[in-house]
Design an enzyme around this catalytic site. Structure first.
Site, PDB file in Angstrom:
ATOM      1  N   HIS A 259       0.889  -1.131  -0.133  1.00 34.98           N
ATOM      2  CA  HIS A 259      -0.057  -0.060   0.031  1.00 34.98           C
ATOM      3  C   HIS A 259       0.734   1.203  -0.104  1.00 34.98           C
ATOM      4  CE1 HIS A 259      -4.026  -1.735   0.707  1.00 34.98           C
ATOM      5  NE2 HIS A 259      -3.413  -2.755   1.208  1.00 34.98           N
ATOM      6  N   LYS A 452      -7.624  14.356   4.680  1.00 31.41           N
ATOM      7  CA  LYS A 452      -6.520  13.051   4.747  1.00 31.41           C
ATOM      8  C   LYS A 452      -5.555  12.883   5.657  1.00 31.41           C
ATOM      9  CE  LYS A 452      -5.610  13.886   0.263  1.00 31.41           C
ATOM     10  NZ  LYS A 452      -5.688  12.796  -0.855  1.00 31.41           N
ATOM     11  N   ARG A 453      -4.972  11.980   5.916  1.00 31.80           N
ATOM     12  CA  ARG A 453      -3.714  12.050   7.039  1.00 31.80           C
ATOM     13  C   ARG A 453      -2.908  13.221   6.645  1.00 31.80           C
ATOM     14  NH1 ARG A 453      -2.578   8.117  10.863  1.00 31.80           N
ATOM     15  NH2 ARG A 453      -1.067   9.626  11.340  1.00 31.80           N
ATOM     16  N   LYS A 458       1.674  14.303   0.795  1.00 30.01           N
ATOM     17  CA  LYS A 458       0.308  14.693   0.214  1.00 30.01           C
ATOM     18  C   LYS A 458       0.197  16.351  -0.003  1.00 30.01           C
ATOM     19  CE  LYS A 458      -1.595  10.741   2.999  1.00 30.01           C
ATOM     20  NZ  LYS A 458      -2.452  10.004   2.043  1.00 30.01           N
ATOM     21  N   THR A 560      -8.131   7.051  -1.883  1.00 26.83           N
ATOM     22  CA  THR A 560      -9.520   6.433  -2.121  1.00 26.83           C
ATOM     23  C   THR A 560     -10.266   7.620  -1.732  1.00 26.83           C
ATOM     24  OG1 THR A 560      -9.325   5.659   0.284  1.00 26.83           O
ATOM     25  CG2 THR A 560      -9.415   4.060  -1.471  1.00 26.83           C
ATOM     26  N   LYS A 564     -13.974   8.889  -3.196  1.00 24.43           N
ATOM     27  CA  LYS A 564     -15.219   9.260  -2.525  1.00 24.43           C
ATOM     28  C   LYS A 564     -15.881  10.664  -2.819  1.00 24.43           C
ATOM     29  CE  LYS A 564     -13.799   6.267   1.397  1.00 24.43           C
ATOM     30  NZ  LYS A 564     -12.958   6.151   2.518  1.00 24.43           N
TER      31      LYS A 564
HETATM   32  C1  8GP Z   1      -2.429   4.007   1.908  1.00 20.51           C
HETATM   33  C2  8GP Z   1      -2.032   4.617   0.819  1.00 20.51           C
HETATM   34  O1  8GP Z   1      -1.243   5.912   1.182  1.00 20.51           O
HETATM   35  C3  8GP Z   1      -2.985   5.243  -0.106  1.00 20.51           C
HETATM   36  O2  8GP Z   1      -2.690   5.976  -1.279  1.00 20.51           O
HETATM   37  C4  8GP Z   1      -3.958   4.063  -0.429  1.00 20.51           C
HETATM   38  O3  8GP Z   1      -5.268   4.432  -1.202  1.00 20.51           O
HETATM   39  C5  8GP Z   1      -4.304   3.138   0.609  1.00 20.51           C
HETATM   40  O4  8GP Z   1      -3.134   2.774   1.301  1.00 20.51           O
HETATM   41  C6  8GP Z   1      -5.172   2.112   0.278  1.00 20.51           C
HETATM   42  O5  8GP Z   1      -4.280   1.350  -0.537  1.00 20.51           O
HETATM   43  N1  8GP Z   1      -1.373   3.299   2.629  1.00 20.51           N
HETATM   44  C7  8GP Z   1      -1.301   3.349   3.896  1.00 20.51           C
HETATM   45  O6  8GP Z   1      -2.085   3.627   4.607  1.00 20.51           O
HETATM   46  C8  8GP Z   1      -0.080   2.712   4.370  1.00 20.51           C
HETATM   47  O7  8GP Z   1       0.769   2.147   3.687  1.00 20.51           O
HETATM   48  N2  8GP Z   1      -0.020   2.382   5.658  1.00 20.51           N
HETATM   49  C9  8GP Z   1       1.027   1.741   6.167  1.00 20.51           C
HETATM   50  C10 8GP Z   1       2.350   1.832   6.216  1.00 20.51           C
HETATM   51  C11 8GP Z   1       1.572   1.987   7.494  1.00 20.51           C
END
Ligand code: 8GP
Length: 714
Positions: A259, A452-453, A458, A560, A564
């Site tokens: 991810h 978002k975070r 970002k 995501t 939305k």
């Molecule tokens: C997130 C990505 O940043 C985001 O772009 C994507 O939409 C989402 O995953 C679902 O696929 N990634 C994370 O939250 C992530 O990698 N978290 C772990 C490293 C702690």
């Protein structure tokens, strides 16, 4: 949901805290997966930990983020179902002995994993999915010997140690913190979940040998990457299988989604910590590695540098187990979450692995559930869609394509009706903003939203720089016909992430100045809504006109929130990054506000030793924004507050804000012009919705079923 209109029930729902059991996009995606799997009738369990304290509660004090514990279980949870019959022992520490020619792990500590179920209903079906969460409990209620010696505190010590395992969700999105406790949490999750899956399989099928044909163990990033090692241990040590057979079953069952490409998010556990806590798994990881590296040497003779790069053990500095490498080696399929991310994954992070096994890697673009993020969150728009295209979109999002014709027909009433639905949602958000932070905003202004975070990549900071530039431009030319805007931010920063917390502070400092400047005359308002979470998101997404998706190209795996927003009829201003690209292609690039450097240009600029100063010198607007930050315009009581931030931008600017600034501001002007044509904007927003069919999570789950989880042909 109709019952939610009853006053008593609506109030009750408003009081119910969010189950904040994840950090951000990764967990929210998993929630969408459960919704889709229930709706599609896939038999699936989501496994997790029942954290006592979820994601922290974000408060803002004097413009700064303050973290408070998220005590979401304070009043209990009416939805959870304790399953007293589902309890498994999970061991830690101790040693491994040889007994009758077999390895035998004797842990020094054992705790009990108690299952607590949360049922996720599907839409229009009686099928449900289960989110099974593990609760750590001591294996004995009291250390009676210690108690009898009068050592009362010591007699309860093990209770604390057992319960600590699901005490707090680590509030850090990117860096492994509290290493030992975090590894304990991960193993606890994996062991309980794999034991549960094996027990169910044996109960239903009688024999562990068919486990891989009947089960998929999907690793949602590397936090559960110990699962294949635990499966190997159970198959070999508890069920008596030989290595090769156990490995074939494990690989057949296991798959992994990556991810993020951010290097700081890659988990690696020091060997001393790993071997001390999980001595038998250490042996198993060494054995997996030895066999894997033998395969590498056979394929690529005399290439020890490659062997070092591929090894499950990182030998640079302190030796560490690379969890992503373990996940790749143990999986039959590995996927990224957007086309760009999946390509970069095999070109960069997993390039050596992709050369070994090209067929193992694939892309499955993320999706979101229309049930929560449209049907539930946006009743006005849902009713409008039902009236024009019928209700089928709930289970078949491709049905939205039927909007193209009415949206594209001049004079069609759907455009005005869309604007009315949007205004209703904006009025709701305006009321929330007034209630939460005491700021009055005009629902007729353009709602420009980034939620978002908070993370440097970002680039919420780029958004703030644009706000400052706009404020300066309005002040310099107050009589111009400025399009009124309300810029909304929400998001949590990791508690130890100083740069992200500075951005939150800057947003508040800028808001204080801009919102009270009489020269602006209400044409620009800035709102930061504290404590971003799902409940807040359900009010914000429907109300957005403009969705900010402005990460440096090549850094956002998918996103995501971008989906939305578009589903709720917001237009996107975005970089050519993550799933923005596929969205623009599906919707039509001309309906998107794309700006900024593309991934290849970012890479090229970095290779040529990027010099942000050049971009600053070339842009008087940018120069003046940075000057205002540096001279204390927004922090008069502490003029140096943003000196370091400005210096970082001028000297290093790791996420290339300076390089993208001018293009971003120019594109924001384009947005203003487009928004001023209300009918044209409605058309554009409706065409955005019409193109969102492919971004249903039902499509995503369908692809996992077909391409990843399907049993191999016999
Ligand atoms: C997130 C990505 O940043 C985001 O772009 C994507 O939409 C989402 O995953 C679902 O696929 N990634 C994370 O939250 C992530 O990698 N978290 C772990 C490293 C702690």
């Amino acid at each position: 949901m109709a019952g939610a209109d009853a006053p008593g029930l609506a109030e009750l729902i408003a009081h119910e805290p969010d189950a904040a059991l994840g950090n951000g996009g990764l967990g929210r995606l998993a929630a969408c997966f459960l919704d889709a799997m229930a709706t599609l009738g896939v038999s699936a369990f989501g496994y997790g930990l029942r954290y006592e304290h979820g994601m922290f509660q974000q408060m803002i004090e004097d413009g700064r983020q303050v973290e408070r514990p998220d005590d979401w279980l304070r009043h209990g949870s009416p939805w959870e179902l304790i399953r007293p019959e589902l309890r498994y022992e999970v061991g830690f520490g101790g040693q491994v002995m040889e007994e009758a020619g077999r390895r035998c792990w004797q842990p020094s500590e054992t705790i009990i994993a108690q299952a607590v179920d949360f049922i996720v209903p599907g839409h229009g079906t009686s099928h449900v999915c289960t989110l099974r969460q593990w609760n750590g409990q001591a294996s004995r209620p009291i250390d009676f010997e210690a108690f009898c010696r009068g050592e009362h505190l010591a007699s309860a010590q093990h209770l604390h140690s057992a319960e600590a395992v699901n005490w707090v969700l680590y509030p850090d999105d990117s860096t492994p913190a509290g290493r030992e406790l975090r590894l304990r949490q991960e193993y606890f999750l994996c062991s309980a979940s794999v034991q549960d899956m094996l027990a169910r399989h044996v109960r239903e099928c009688g024999d562990v040998r068919s486990f891989g044909q009947r089960n998929a163990v999907h690793l949602n990033d590397t936090h559960p990457a110990l699962a294949p090692a635990e499966l190997m241990r159970l198959l070999i040590d508890a069920h008596g299988l030989e290595w090769d057979e156990a490995w074939a079953i494990t690989q057949q069952a296991t798959s992994y989604t990556n991810h993020t490409l951010m290097p700081e998010a890659l988990e690696a556990w020091s060997l001393s910590l790993f071997a001390g806590m999980l001595p038998r798994h250490m042996e198993i990881v060494y054995e997996i590695n030895a066999r894997f590296l033998a395969e590498v040497r056979a394929r690529f003779p005399n290439d020890e540098e490659r062997v070092r790069r591929l090894s499950l053990i990182d030998e640079h500095g302190e030796r560490r187990v690379r969890m992503a490498a373990l996940a790749v080696v143990a999986s039959h399929k590995v996927n990224g979450v957007s086309a760009l991310h999946s390509r970069l994954m095999v070109e960069t992070l997993f390039a050596d692995f992709a050369q070994m096994w090209p067929g193992r890697f694939l892309n499955i673009t993320n999706g979101v559930t229309p049930r929560r993020w449209l049907m539930q969150a946006n009743p006005e728009l849902s009713a409008l869609l039902d009236a024009h295209i019928g209700p089928a979109w709930r289970r078949d999002l491709g049905a939205l394509a039927a909007l193209r014709t009415p949206a594209g027909t001049a004079g069609h009433p759907i455009r005005a009706q869309f604007l009315a639905a949007k205004l209703a949602a904006k009025t709701r958000l305006a009321a929330l903003i007034a209630r939460e932070i005491g700021l009055v905003v005009d629902p007729a202004s353009l709602f420009d939203v980034q939620i978002k975070r908070i993370h440097e990549y970002k680039r919420q900071l780029l958004n703030v720089l644009h706000v400052v530039a706009r404020w300066q431009a309005i002040v310099a030319d107050p009589t111009r016909d400025w399009q009124p805007r309300t810029v909304v931010f929400a998001g949590k920063a990791a508690s130890a992430y100083f740069a992200a917390k500075q951005v939150i502070r800057l947003i508040h400092d800028v808001a204080r100045v801009v919102n009270h400047d009489p020269r602006v005359g209400g044409r620009l308002k800035v709102a930061f809504l504290p404590n971003y979470g799902v409940s807040l998101a359900e009010v914000i997404f429907p109300a957005a006109d403009l969705s900010e998706q402005i990460s440096t190209a090549g850094t956002e795996a998918s996103g995501t929130g971008n989906m939305k927003f578009a589903l709720n009829g917001a237009c996107t201003i975005g970089t050519w990054d993550g799933a923005n690209i596929e969205m623009a292609q599906a919707i039509g690039e001309e309906q998107f506000f794309v700006f900024g450097l593309r991934t290849e240009q970012v890479q090229a600029l970095r290779e040529q030793c990027y010099q942000p100063g050049r971009f600053i010198d070339a842009s008087p607007a940018l120069q003046s924004v940075l000057d205002a930050l540096a001279d204390g315009t927004f922090s008069p009581g502490e003029p140096h507050r943003y000196h370091d931030l400005v210096r970082t931008l001028a000297e290093r600017d790791p996420y290339l804000l300076m390089a993208d600034f001018d293009a971003y501001v120019a594109t924001q002007h384009e947005v203003d012009r487009a928004y001023a044509d209300r009918d044209g904007w409605a058309r554009r927003a409706l065409l955005n919705i019409a193109g969102m069919g492919p971004f249903s999570v039902d499509r995503t789950i369908g692809e996992y079923l077909e391409r990843v989880w399907a049993p191999p042909a016999p």
